[in-house]
Design a protein around this motif. Structure first.
Motif, PDB file in Angstrom:
ATOM      1  N   ILE A  55      87.466  39.027  30.065  1.00 30.34           N
ATOM      2  CA  ILE A  55      88.633  38.075  30.626  1.00 30.34           C
ATOM      3  C   ILE A  55      88.572  37.844  32.134  1.00 30.34           C
ATOM      4  CG2 ILE A  55      91.066  37.413  30.162  1.00 30.34           C
ATOM      5  CD1 ILE A  55      91.146  39.150  27.924  1.00 30.34           C
ATOM      6  N   ALA A  56      88.143  38.702  33.053  1.00 25.23           N
ATOM      7  CA  ALA A  56      88.239  38.901  34.458  1.00 25.23           C
ATOM      8  C   ALA A  56      87.454  37.562  34.962  1.00 25.23           C
ATOM      9  CB  ALA A  56      87.772  40.108  35.063  1.00 25.23           C
ATOM     10  N   TYR A  57      86.310  37.311  34.336  1.00 22.71           N
ATOM     11  CA  TYR A  57      85.480  36.213  34.801  1.00 22.71           C
ATOM     12  C   TYR A  57      86.393  34.813  34.416  1.00 22.71           C
ATOM     13  CZ  TYR A  57      81.506  39.125  35.322  1.00 22.71           C
ATOM     14  OH  TYR A  57      80.441  40.084  35.805  1.00 22.71           O
ATOM     15  N   LEU A  58      86.975  34.625  33.455  1.00 26.56           N
ATOM     16  CA  LEU A  58      87.637  33.425  33.003  1.00 26.56           C
ATOM     17  C   LEU A  58      88.861  33.397  33.999  1.00 26.56           C
ATOM     18  CD1 LEU A  58      87.609  33.271  29.202  1.00 26.56           C
ATOM     19  CD2 LEU A  58      86.111  32.377  30.632  1.00 26.56           C
ATOM     20  N   ILE A  59      89.584  34.272  34.343  1.00 23.58           N
ATOM     21  CA  ILE A  59      90.752  34.151  35.303  1.00 23.58           C
ATOM     22  C   ILE A  59      90.179  33.983  36.516  1.00 23.58           C
ATOM     23  CG2 ILE A  59      92.608  35.480  36.263  1.00 23.58           C
ATOM     24  CD1 ILE A  59      92.716  37.447  33.813  1.00 23.58           C
ATOM     25  N   GLY A  60      89.464  34.260  37.086  1.00 21.63           N
ATOM     26  CA  GLY A  60      88.562  34.153  38.270  1.00 21.63           C
ATOM     27  C   GLY A  60      88.156  32.515  38.206  1.00 21.63           C
ATOM     28  N   PHE A  61      87.673  32.324  37.283  1.00 22.57           N
ATOM     29  CA  PHE A  61      87.020  30.934  37.077  1.00 22.57           C
ATOM     30  C   PHE A  61      88.095  29.876  37.094  1.00 22.57           C
ATOM     31  CE2 PHE A  61      83.088  32.341  34.406  1.00 22.57           C
ATOM     32  CZ  PHE A  61      82.385  32.407  35.787  1.00 22.57           C
ATOM     33  N   PHE A  62      89.260  30.173  36.422  1.00 18.09           N
ATOM     34  CA  PHE A  62      90.163  29.146  36.483  1.00 18.09           C
ATOM     35  C   PHE A  62      91.206  29.106  37.635  1.00 18.09           C
ATOM     36  CE2 PHE A  62      94.896  28.091  35.241  1.00 18.09           C
ATOM     37  CZ  PHE A  62      94.765  26.836  34.849  1.00 18.09           C
ATOM     38  N   VAL A  63      91.521  30.299  37.934  1.00 22.28           N
ATOM     39  CA  VAL A  63      92.477  30.447  39.515  1.00 22.28           C
ATOM     40  C   VAL A  63      91.611  29.574  40.597  1.00 22.28           C
ATOM     41  CG1 VAL A  63      93.695  31.850  40.882  1.00 22.28           C
ATOM     42  CG2 VAL A  63      93.554  32.406  38.351  1.00 22.28           C
ATOM     43  N   ALA A  64      90.247  29.745  40.460  1.00 24.58           N
ATOM     44  CA  ALA A  64      89.401  29.203  41.489  1.00 24.58           C
ATOM     45  C   ALA A  64      89.833  27.816  41.969  1.00 24.58           C
ATOM     46  CB  ALA A  64      88.209  29.270  41.206  1.00 24.58           C
ATOM     47  N   PHE A  65      90.434  27.078  40.984  1.00 19.47           N
ATOM     48  CA  PHE A  65      90.802  25.587  41.335  1.00 19.47           C
ATOM     49  C   PHE A  65      91.963  25.430  42.066  1.00 19.47           C
ATOM     50  CE2 PHE A  65      87.268  24.442  38.502  1.00 19.47           C
ATOM     51  CZ  PHE A  65      86.635  23.386  38.945  1.00 19.47           C
ATOM     52  N   ILE A  66      92.850  26.315  42.398  1.00 23.15           N
ATOM     53  CA  ILE A  66      93.876  26.237  43.174  1.00 23.15           C
ATOM     54  C   ILE A  66      93.202  26.038  44.767  1.00 23.15           C
ATOM     55  CG2 ILE A  66      96.087  27.314  43.908  1.00 23.15           C
ATOM     56  CD1 ILE A  66      96.240  28.756  41.158  1.00 23.15           C
ATOM     57  N   PRO A  67      92.696  26.905  45.113  1.00 25.90           N
ATOM     58  CA  PRO A  67      92.186  26.503  46.503  1.00 25.90           C
ATOM     59  C   PRO A  67      91.394  25.163  46.788  1.00 25.90           C
ATOM     60  CG  PRO A  67      91.049  28.398  45.846  1.00 25.90           C
ATOM     61  CD  PRO A  67      92.226  28.372  44.870  1.00 25.90           C
ATOM     62  N   VAL A  68      90.691  24.731  45.464  1.00 26.56           N
ATOM     63  CA  VAL A  68      90.061  23.535  45.456  1.00 26.56           C
ATOM     64  C   VAL A  68      91.329  22.448  45.624  1.00 26.56           C
ATOM     65  CG1 VAL A  68      88.555  21.897  44.134  1.00 26.56           C
ATOM     66  CG2 VAL A  68      88.088  24.217  44.385  1.00 26.56           C
ATOM     67  N   LEU A  69      92.145  22.443  44.997  1.00 29.62           N
ATOM     68  CA  LEU A  69      93.146  21.586  44.733  1.00 29.62           C
ATOM     69  C   LEU A  69      93.976  21.390  46.147  1.00 29.62           C
ATOM     70  CD1 LEU A  69      94.867  19.256  43.292  1.00 29.62           C
ATOM     71  CD2 LEU A  69      96.321  21.420  42.751  1.00 29.62           C
TER      72      LEU A  69
END
Length: 632
Positions: A111-125
């Protein structure tokens, strides 16, 4: 024109010809998911998907008249469509195939990969989407060259972007090859070649318009397929999620797998405790520092992934860019949540031992689950479910590779050829032609790398691409956008140094193959089997002759493996053992990347960069003059 049209028609048939080629070359294998009776149905489903996407490509090709059309679809894509396209671009084989497989094999740690993949869009935004759109460019190199040396920054950014794209693209091709091999027994190397030919067609002719449409369709199909699998998985438990997980921890096959394979008997746990351990961390990512390093790479790397950045140049304004990110986060979040449940369902219904028989990386967990939930390997419904999910997974790979290929080709053609070599002076036809040639070059590179990556878990390989993006591209991008004193020297040092450091750290990490470690493992296996053989021969009952022969055969195989490895054998870079214990170097390379930009910008100032700072700051926030930038 007639001859050119004929060439296009022939190349448009390349996917179908590739399928016929690999079908004819397929060799008999004992372990394929689809039996001979159902292979015709499987090929039909795949053909429907290919036919639909090829038709989209054909329509898009007729509308591509300028470089802007080819790179950004004219910049007129709406927020929902672009958000779904971002999701389609981002939801890769690593998420659907790789991470679901990691969860099925290792439980919570996947699950750690998925959490990282999702949270990553916060700095993008917050940091990237709006400024990049307001600057009105095509690539990362365009943004960096806005206030820095034109040619040098474009070349450096292009090289880094291509490296990131290759790291990220190869796993997608590997995933496609795994699907073809598992479905109808096509040899891996031929499968990789077929995937490369299939992917190439979409980008060469369709450009961003076709890529966007394929990505949108793929995102909708992937989320829908995941939803169906989760519903079917929960149905036997009355859709009671807690009861499903209780049943999972009580699964005897899972309990023995955790105890014997993952923990190797090192912990004195009861069977129930072993099942519960599957829902806890530490079975795969055993080092907390490793988890932090991976998390940093995933969260920060997304903001500098070239195929994600390109999507912000396809919308009409900054507001649409922000909305696109929010829609993408919604779609990605829903899909990731469903993938978590799919991974655990595969562990419960299929079992890790059965999954690794077909693919040791676990990449076939989701297709195998679909076949089981549909009724099993001998049922029509089961094989239909398998074929449909596999086709969706293949469409996932098509969409992601199309975006990556377009991003890498744009870096090579737009930044290197048009920007650095032609100094920005090239006609529209020359730019599009250069992009198509660059696409062909990237396809060849990735097919070769895909063959070399045989047997690797795709999620793990993607993490390396994120580390390079976060260590090289992100520091240069953020400090160009937000630090007045950032100079050309700093950008070049950050991009080149960050890229080189991340790659070097990977080459000296446990990711590489160390023959002496393999030899030591083989010798330990020989010693353990010697003890078991001695015990079996000393026992007058309880051990059959077949079991003793199996032990001797395993012992001979391990001994042969150890004997085949020389005592002075080393890794690819000449090491007998890894120099660092981290598989993902982000925690080291990311701070160094920022530090390089900072130090070299202070040491070597750039008057041009400082002089253009106020202009960049105004356009970054307001978008004033973006029309002229797009025309550029």
């Amino acid at each position: 024109m007639t001859s050119l049209l004929n060439i296009k028609r022939v190349l448009a048939l390349a996917p179908a010809m590739a399928l016929l080629l690999v079908s004819g070359a397929a060799c008999a294998q004992s372990k394929v998911l689809v039996g001979e009776d159902f292979q015709g149905m499987t090929m039909t489903i795949f053909a429907i998907f290919f036919g639909a996407t090829l038709f989209i490509t054909y329509l898009a090709a007729k509308r591509n008249r300028t470089a802007t059309d080819y790179y950004t679809a004219g910049g007129g894509i709406g927020p929902i469509r672009n958000g779904l396209a971002i999701a389609g671009d981002y939801l890769s084989a690593a998420a659907f195939l790789g991470v679901s497989g990691l969860i099925a094999l290792y439980g919570y740690d996947g699950i750690a990969y998925l959490i990282g993949f999702f949270v990553a869009f916060i700095p993008v935004l917050l940091l990237v989407a709006e400024p990049c759109r307001n600057l009105g460019r095509y690539t990362l190199g365009d943004v960096l060259a806005y206030r820095n040396s034109f040619r040098s920054t474009k070349v450096a950014a292009a090289v880094s972007s291509i490296i990131v794209a290759v790291f990220y693209m190869v796993p997608q091709i590997v995933g496609g090859a795994v699907i073809l091999r598992a479905l109808i027994g096509i040899p891996y190397e031929i499968s990789v070649l077929a995937v490369g030919v299939l992917m190439l067609t979409y980008v060469v002719f369709g450009g961003m318009r076709a890529t966007t449409s394929v990505q949108v369709i793929k995102a909708i199909l992937l989320i829908s397929s995941c939803f169906v699998l989760v519903i079917l998985s929960w149905a036997p438990f009355g859709f009671n999620v807690s009861e499903f997980f209780v049943s999972l921890t009580r699964n005897q096959l899972l309990q023995s797998y955790v105890s014997e394979t993952l923990l190797k008997g090192s912990q004195a746990l009861g069977m129930q405790e072993a099942g519960q351990r599957f829902l806890e961390s530490g079975l795969y990512l055993k080092n907390p520092l490793e988890q932090l390093s991976l998390g940093l790479a995933l969260v920060l790397g997304t903001a500098a992934m070239p195929h994600i950045l390109m999507r912000f140049f396809t919308v009409p304004d900054a507001k649409t860019a922000r909305s696109s990110v929010l829609w993408a986060m919604l779609a990605i979040g829903v899909c990731h949540l469903l993938i978590v449940f799919i991974g655990f369902a595969a562990a419960h219904y299929i079992g890790a031992k059965a999954i690794v028989v077909l693919d040791k990386g676990g990449n076939l967990a989701a297709p195998m689950l679909a076949q089981f939930l549909g009724g099993g390997a001998d049922s029509l419904a089961g094989n239909f479910m398998l074929a449909f999910v596999a086709a969706v997974a293949f469409a996932t790979i098509v969409a992601v590779v199309a975006g990556l290929t377009l991003a890498a080709a744009s870096a090579l053609a737009h930044d290197v050829y048009v920007g650095a070599i032609r100094n920005g002076r090239a006609t529209e036809q020359e730019q599009v032609r250069a992009a198509r040639v660059a696409t062909l070059m990237m396809a060849v590179i990735c097919v070769v790398c895909g063959i070399l990556a045989k047997g690797q878990n795709v999620a793990h390989l993607v993490g390396l691409g994120y580390a390079v993006a976060a260590s090289a591209n992100l520091p240069a991008l953020l400090m160009t956008l937000y630090w007045k004193r950032c100079s050309t020297a700093g950008v070049l040092a950050g991009v080149i140094g960050g890229t080189a450091l991340a790659i070097v750290l990977v080459l000296v990490s446990p990711n590489m193959t160390y023959p002496l470690q393999q030899k030591a493992t083989a010798l330990a296996t020989v010693a353990a089997l010697d003890l078991r053989i001695a015990e079996a021969e000393a026992s007058s009952s309880g051990v059959t002759a077949e079991a003793r022969d199996k032990l001797r055969s395993d012992r001979a195989g391990a001994a042969a493996q150890a004997a085949a490895i020389a005592d002075d054998a080393t890794s690819l870079v000449g090491l007998k053992a890894p120099l660092i214990l981290l598989r993902n170097p982000g925690i080291i390379s990311i701070p160094v990347g920022f530090l390089l930009v900072f130090i070299f910008s202070l040491l070597i100032t750039d008057k041009r960069a400082i002089a253009r700072w106020e202009e960049l700051a105004v356009r970054r926030e307001t978008g004033i003059g973006v029309e002229q930038a797009v025309a550029h």
